[in-house]
Design a protein around this motif. Structure first.
Motif, PDB file in Angstrom:
ATOM      1  N   GLU A  25       0.847  -1.090   0.101  1.00  0.00           N
ATOM      2  CA  GLU A  25       0.164   0.000  -0.036  1.00  0.00           C
ATOM      3  C   GLU A  25       0.977   1.144  -0.087  1.00  0.00           C
ATOM      4  O   GLU A  25       1.846   1.177   0.828  1.00  0.00           O
ATOM      5  CB  GLU A  25      -0.846   0.043   1.245  1.00  0.00           C
ATOM      6  N   ASP A  27       1.338   5.497   0.386  1.00  0.00           N
ATOM      7  CA  ASP A  27       0.657   6.683   0.681  1.00  0.00           C
ATOM      8  C   ASP A  27       0.989   7.654  -0.376  1.00  0.00           C
ATOM      9  O   ASP A  27       2.337   8.457  -0.300  1.00  0.00           O
ATOM     10  CB  ASP A  27       1.316   7.022   2.080  1.00  0.00           C
ATOM     11  N   GLU A  28       0.085   8.063  -1.287  1.00  0.00           N
ATOM     12  CA  GLU A  28       0.456   8.724  -2.383  1.00  0.00           C
ATOM     13  C   GLU A  28       0.750  10.299  -2.025  1.00  0.00           C
ATOM     14  O   GLU A  28       1.547  10.655  -2.697  1.00  0.00           O
ATOM     15  CB  GLU A  28      -0.651   8.808  -3.270  1.00  0.00           C
ATOM     16  N   SER A  29       0.252  10.618  -0.958  1.00  0.00           N
ATOM     17  CA  SER A  29       0.496  12.223  -0.482  1.00  0.00           C
ATOM     18  C   SER A  29       1.914  12.196  -0.107  1.00  0.00           C
ATOM     19  O   SER A  29       2.447  13.271  -0.263  1.00  0.00           O
ATOM     20  CB  SER A  29      -0.665  12.632   0.529  1.00  0.00           C
ATOM     21  N   ARG A  30       2.359  11.234   0.740  1.00  0.00           N
ATOM     22  CA  ARG A  30       3.571  11.381   1.061  1.00  0.00           C
ATOM     23  C   ARG A  30       4.735  11.011   0.115  1.00  0.00           C
ATOM     24  O   ARG A  30       5.805  11.807   0.008  1.00  0.00           O
ATOM     25  CB  ARG A  30       3.819  10.071   2.260  1.00  0.00           C
TER      26      ARG A  30
END
Length: 151
Positions: A25, A27-30
């Motif tokens: 998985e 965390d696209e924003s990170r």
């Protein structure tokens, strides 16, 4: 080590990797934050100047000087203030997603190029899996023949 044992280990490893990768998985924003370091856009800034007729060495020097004097932030206004050869449209290239999308050479990070490379890798794995299964069938056949069985 017999070839069929090696093939079995490779297939088992591929199966384990498949399970591991499918469970990842992100965390696209990170990831976007990490990839948004403005210094990563240095090549884009130099290419921008080159496209406007500035020799590469000069463009590279200008961008290096700007980054050395900046406080780590890169924005269109400060770039234009530092060097008037940057036009109003420089803001368009100061975006990591735009930068990635423009990198369309084979093996580049453009999402479209990555999708093509993933499809090629998937095809290569499928061909290798098929090849290994055929080799295993041949090994089994030879083994049966050596044991006195029939083909």
């Amino acid at each position: 080590m017999p070839k069929n044992v090696s093939a079995d280990r490779v297939l088992a490893t591929l199966d384990a990797l498949s399970i591991a990768v499918s469970a990842l998985e992100f965390d696209e924003s990170r990831l976007l934050t990490a990839a948004s370091d403005p210094r990563l856009l240095a090549a884009d800034l130099a290419e921008y100047l080159v496209a406007r007729g500035v020799p590469f060495r000069e463009a590279h020097d200008a961008v290096s000087a700007y980054l050395a004097k900046s406080d780590g932030t890169v924005d269109a206004a400060s770039v234009r203030q530092f060097d008037p050869r940057f036009g109003e449209d420089v803001a368009e290239i100061l975006d990591v997603r735009t930068s990635l999308t423009r990198r369309t050479t084979r093996g580049g990070p453009s999402p479209d190029v990555v999708r093509v490379q993933l499809a090629r890798a998937h095809d290569a794995v499928g061909l290798e899996r098929y090849s290994l299964s055929k080799r295993a069938e041949c090994v089994d056949l030879v083994d049966r023949l050596l044991q006195g069985g029939s083909a």
